[in-house]
Design an enzyme around this catalytic site. Structure first.
Site, PDB file in Angstrom:
ATOM      1  N   TRP A  31     -25.880 -38.140  -1.073  1.00  0.00           N
ATOM      2  CA  TRP A  31     -24.528 -37.621  -1.232  1.00  0.00           C
ATOM      3  C   TRP A  31     -24.579 -36.385  -2.131  1.00  0.00           C
ATOM      4  O   TRP A  31     -25.338 -36.368  -3.098  1.00  0.00           O
ATOM      5  CB  TRP A  31     -23.633 -38.698  -1.846  1.00  0.00           C
ATOM      6  CG  TRP A  31     -22.179 -38.373  -1.773  1.00  0.00           C
ATOM      7  CD1 TRP A  31     -21.409 -37.902  -2.785  1.00  0.00           C
ATOM      8  CD2 TRP A  31     -21.321 -38.488  -0.636  1.00  0.00           C
ATOM      9  NE1 TRP A  31     -20.122 -37.719  -2.362  1.00  0.00           N
ATOM     10  CE2 TRP A  31     -20.035 -38.069  -1.028  1.00  0.00           C
ATOM     11  CE3 TRP A  31     -21.524 -38.897   0.687  1.00  0.00           C
ATOM     12  CZ2 TRP A  31     -18.954 -38.056  -0.172  1.00  0.00           C
ATOM     13  CZ3 TRP A  31     -20.441 -38.894   1.542  1.00  0.00           C
ATOM     14  CH2 TRP A  31     -19.181 -38.480   1.109  1.00  0.00           C
ATOM     15  N   TYR A  66     -24.306 -44.522  -6.500  1.00  0.00           N
ATOM     16  CA  TYR A  66     -24.154 -45.939  -6.805  1.00  0.00           C
ATOM     17  C   TYR A  66     -25.413 -46.720  -6.416  1.00  0.00           C
ATOM     18  O   TYR A  66     -25.800 -47.664  -7.101  1.00  0.00           O
ATOM     19  CB  TYR A  66     -22.924 -46.501  -6.075  1.00  0.00           C
ATOM     20  CG  TYR A  66     -22.607 -47.920  -6.442  1.00  0.00           C
ATOM     21  CD1 TYR A  66     -21.904 -48.208  -7.604  1.00  0.00           C
ATOM     22  CD2 TYR A  66     -23.020 -48.976  -5.639  1.00  0.00           C
ATOM     23  CE1 TYR A  66     -21.610 -49.513  -7.956  1.00  0.00           C
ATOM     24  CE2 TYR A  66     -22.734 -50.282  -5.979  1.00  0.00           C
ATOM     25  CZ  TYR A  66     -22.032 -50.544  -7.141  1.00  0.00           C
ATOM     26  OH  TYR A  66     -21.753 -51.843  -7.484  1.00  0.00           O
ATOM     27  N   HIS A  97     -12.152 -43.343  -9.092  1.00  0.00           N
ATOM     28  CA  HIS A  97     -13.432 -43.680  -8.481  1.00  0.00           C
ATOM     29  C   HIS A  97     -14.589 -43.093  -9.288  1.00  0.00           C
ATOM     30  O   HIS A  97     -15.604 -43.748  -9.517  1.00  0.00           O
ATOM     31  CB  HIS A  97     -13.449 -43.148  -7.042  1.00  0.00           C
ATOM     32  CG  HIS A  97     -14.699 -43.437  -6.291  1.00  0.00           C
ATOM     33  ND1 HIS A  97     -15.659 -42.469  -6.063  1.00  0.00           N
ATOM     34  CD2 HIS A  97     -15.157 -44.569  -5.712  1.00  0.00           C
ATOM     35  CE1 HIS A  97     -16.654 -43.005  -5.374  1.00  0.00           C
ATOM     36  NE2 HIS A  97     -16.373 -44.273  -5.148  1.00  0.00           N
TER      37      HIS A  97
END
Length: 167
Positions: A31, A66, A97
Site C-alpha cells: 500500500w 497493518y 482509521h
C-alpha cells in the site's frame, strides 16, 4: 518544525558496524507503493553499502502496514534472521482509521520483537500527506528505509556482542 529542511538520515557522526555477518528481513507494505518502494530501495542500498550479502537479505511483501506485524512474525519463525525491518506508510485521512492503524502497527512490531527476542525495526512513515511521506522516502528529509537498515545493522551487532558476552 525541528526537521524542516534537515536530512534525518545523516549517519556521519556514528560508526556503523559491518552488516556482513548478519541476515536481515525486510517486510514491506504494498500500500502506498510510490513511497514504500523508495523506502525499500533505501533499506536495501544501505544494507549492501555496509556489507550485507545479497543472499542474506530476505524480502516479503504484505498488503498494507497493518500486516507488517504478521510479515515480521512469519519471517522470524525459523530463527535464521538477525533483524527485520518493517517498511510502510500510513497517510492521515479524514477518519480515525489512521490512529488505529498507526497504534496497532507500533504495538504489534514491539510484540513481535519481544516474542522472538530479535530486533524488529519500525520503518513506518506516519504523515499528514503524501508530500511529507515523499520527503522522508528519499526526499529532503532523507530516507526512513535507510534509517531502518542502519538501525537493524546496529541492533544485530548489539545482539551478537551481548550473546558473546553472556557465553
Amino acid at each position: 518544525m525541528a526537521s524542516h529542511h534537515k536530512n534525518l538520515s545523516d549517519f556521519s557522526s556514528i560508526e556503523i558496524a559491518s552488516a556482513a555477518p548478519y541476515s536481515f528481513g525486510i517486510a514491506v507494505s504494498q500500500w502506498n507503493a510510490e513511497v514504500t518502494g523508495r523506502l525499500l530501495t533505501g533499506a536495501y542500498d544501505a544494507l549492501r553499502k555496509h556489507g550485507a550479502l545479497e543472499e542474506n537479505i530476505h524480502l516479503v511483501q504484505v498488503p498494507g502496514s497493518y500486516e507488517l506485524t504478521s510479515g515480521a512474525d512469519i519471517m522470524l519463525r525459523d530463527g535464521r534472521l538477525d533483524a527485520v525491518m518493517c517498511l510502510g506508510c500510513v497517510i492521515q485521512g479524514e477518519t480515525r482509521h489512521f490512529d488505529f492503524i498507526c497504534s496497532a502497527v507500533a504495538h504489534g512490531i514491539t510484540q513481535v520483537a519481544l516474542k522472538h527476542n530479535k530486533p524488529v525495526i519500525f520503518g513506518v512513515l506516519t504523515t499528514d500527506n503524501l508530500q511529507q511521506a515523499l520527503d522522508r522516502a528519499g526526499g529532503i528529509h532523507g530516507n526512513k528505509g535507510e534509517e531502518a537498515a542502519v538501525t537493524a545493522i546496529q541492533m544485530a551487532a548489539l545482539g551478537a556482542r551481548e550473546a558473546t558476552h553472556n557465553e
